[in-house]
Design a protein around this motif. Structure first.
Motif, PDB file in Angstrom:
ATOM      1  N   GLY A  20      -3.048 -35.549  -9.643  1.00 28.82           N
ATOM      2  CA  GLY A  20      -3.833 -36.911  -8.717  1.00 28.82           C
ATOM      3  C   GLY A  20      -4.217 -36.960  -7.426  1.00 28.82           C
ATOM      4  N   ASP A  78     -11.680 -42.277 -14.801  1.00 28.93           N
ATOM      5  CA  ASP A  78     -11.886 -41.075 -14.074  1.00 28.93           C
ATOM      6  C   ASP A  78     -13.320 -40.790 -13.461  1.00 28.93           C
ATOM      7  N   ILE A 110     -12.253 -34.615  -9.307  1.00 30.40           N
ATOM      8  CA  ILE A 110     -11.679 -35.689 -10.412  1.00 30.40           C
ATOM      9  C   ILE A 110     -12.963 -35.794 -11.278  1.00 30.40           C
ATOM     10  N   ARG A 144      -3.014 -34.541 -15.666  1.00 34.22           N
ATOM     11  CA  ARG A 144      -3.862 -33.953 -14.712  1.00 34.22           C
ATOM     12  C   ARG A 144      -3.444 -34.338 -13.134  1.00 34.22           C
ATOM     13  N   SER A 158     -14.791 -41.983 -10.105  1.00 39.53           N
ATOM     14  CA  SER A 158     -15.106 -41.167  -9.170  1.00 39.53           C
ATOM     15  C   SER A 158     -16.294 -41.053  -8.907  1.00 39.53           C
ATOM     16  N   ASP A 185      -0.812 -47.102 -13.717  1.00 41.18           N
ATOM     17  CA  ASP A 185      -2.024 -46.590 -12.766  1.00 41.18           C
ATOM     18  C   ASP A 185      -2.316 -47.509 -11.861  1.00 41.18           C
ATOM     19  N   SER A 217      -7.281 -36.204 -11.658  1.00 41.56           N
ATOM     20  CA  SER A 217      -7.217 -37.766 -12.117  1.00 41.56           C
ATOM     21  C   SER A 217      -7.366 -38.345 -10.950  1.00 41.56           C
ATOM     22  N   ILE A 218      -7.606 -39.582 -10.941  1.00 41.53           N
ATOM     23  CA  ILE A 218      -7.444 -40.563  -9.537  1.00 41.53           C
ATOM     24  C   ILE A 218      -5.997 -40.684  -9.406  1.00 41.53           C
ATOM     25  N   LYS A 250      -7.894 -43.009 -19.862  1.00 47.42           N
ATOM     26  CA  LYS A 250      -7.782 -42.625 -18.327  1.00 47.42           C
ATOM     27  C   LYS A 250      -8.730 -41.567 -17.958  1.00 47.42           C
ATOM     28  N   ARG A 251      -9.250 -40.793 -18.745  1.00 46.24           N
ATOM     29  CA  ARG A 251     -10.307 -39.750 -18.289  1.00 46.24           C
ATOM     30  C   ARG A 251     -11.641 -40.522 -18.205  1.00 46.24           C
TER      31      ARG A 251
END
Length: 212
Positions: A136, A12, A102, A134, A16, A170, A108-109, A8-9
């Motif tokens: 969003g 992101d 982000i 985090r 981003s 997500d 996070s998104i 996930k990170r």
């Protein structure tokens, strides 16, 4: 588990970063328009709690003027929110500077929206799960009705998201968000009027139940 801890990170940062590059002309145009129509500063900064309730500074494009009454007090939000500000909110263009939050790692998104620091004492233990991830740019609560869900349902959606966090979740939230933005559905021009203040609502409830 891998997606939650690492994937996930990584997404992101990648998404981003790409979005900042691709949307840089849009960011520049909006910044110039905000400066021309609403004045300076162009960005609105506010402290919000993030993952593990760590405080960070959220950045948005400003959507209201600094109009004041004869005593020098700021006018109500509804009177300072211009048609241009309403447009920025309805299209979510005011949220674009959060891409930098982000990329930096504050947000996070996809995740529960970061709310006010003053709300921290008023969450239930279950609702505090929203701060185990985090916050969003958009989240399940916003995609499900944005600012027109009451607080209990909004926070329940945040907990539902955290408990079911996955790549598929997500993607689902992202698709729902894109649809809501293009439909311009569920967007409150004056969020204070639509949602009320969580702290005031929870305090009044506690007093009515004899817990305060």
């Amino acid at each position: 588990m891998f997606y939650r801890k690492f994937g996930k990170r990584a997404l992101d940062i990648l998404l981003s970063g790409c979005a900042i590059l691709v949307l840089s002309p849009v960011l520049l145009v909006v910044a110039v328009l905000v400066r021309t129509k609403l004045g300076s500063p162009v960005l609105f900064h506010q402290e919000r709690p993030g993952r593990k309730e760590k405080i960070f500074t959220l950045c948005k494009f400003r959507t209201m003027t600094d109009a004041r009454d004869e005593n020098g007090q700021l006018l109500p939000d509804s009177e300072r929110l211009t048609s241009f500000g309403k447009f920025l909110r309805s299209t979510s263009l005011d949220e674009l500077p959060e891409l930098f939050n982000i990329f930096k790692g504050d947000m996070s998104i996809i995740g529960p929206r970061p709310l006010l620091v003053s709300y921290l004492p008023w969450y239930t233990e279950e609702e505090r799960l929203r701060h185990t991830v985090r916050p969003g740019l958009t989240g399940l609560a916003q995609a499900s009705g944005r600012n027109f869900l009451d607080w209990d349902r909004r926070l329940a959606k945040d907990v539902e998201y955290v408990k079911n966090l996955s790549f598929a979740m997500d993607v689902k939230v992202l698709v729902m968000t894109v649809k809501a933005v293009f439909d311009r559905s569920g967007v409150a021009e004056d969020t204070s009027a639509s949602e009320g203040n969580l702290a005031q609502i929870r305090k009044a409830r506690a007093e009515a139940e004899g817990r305060l």
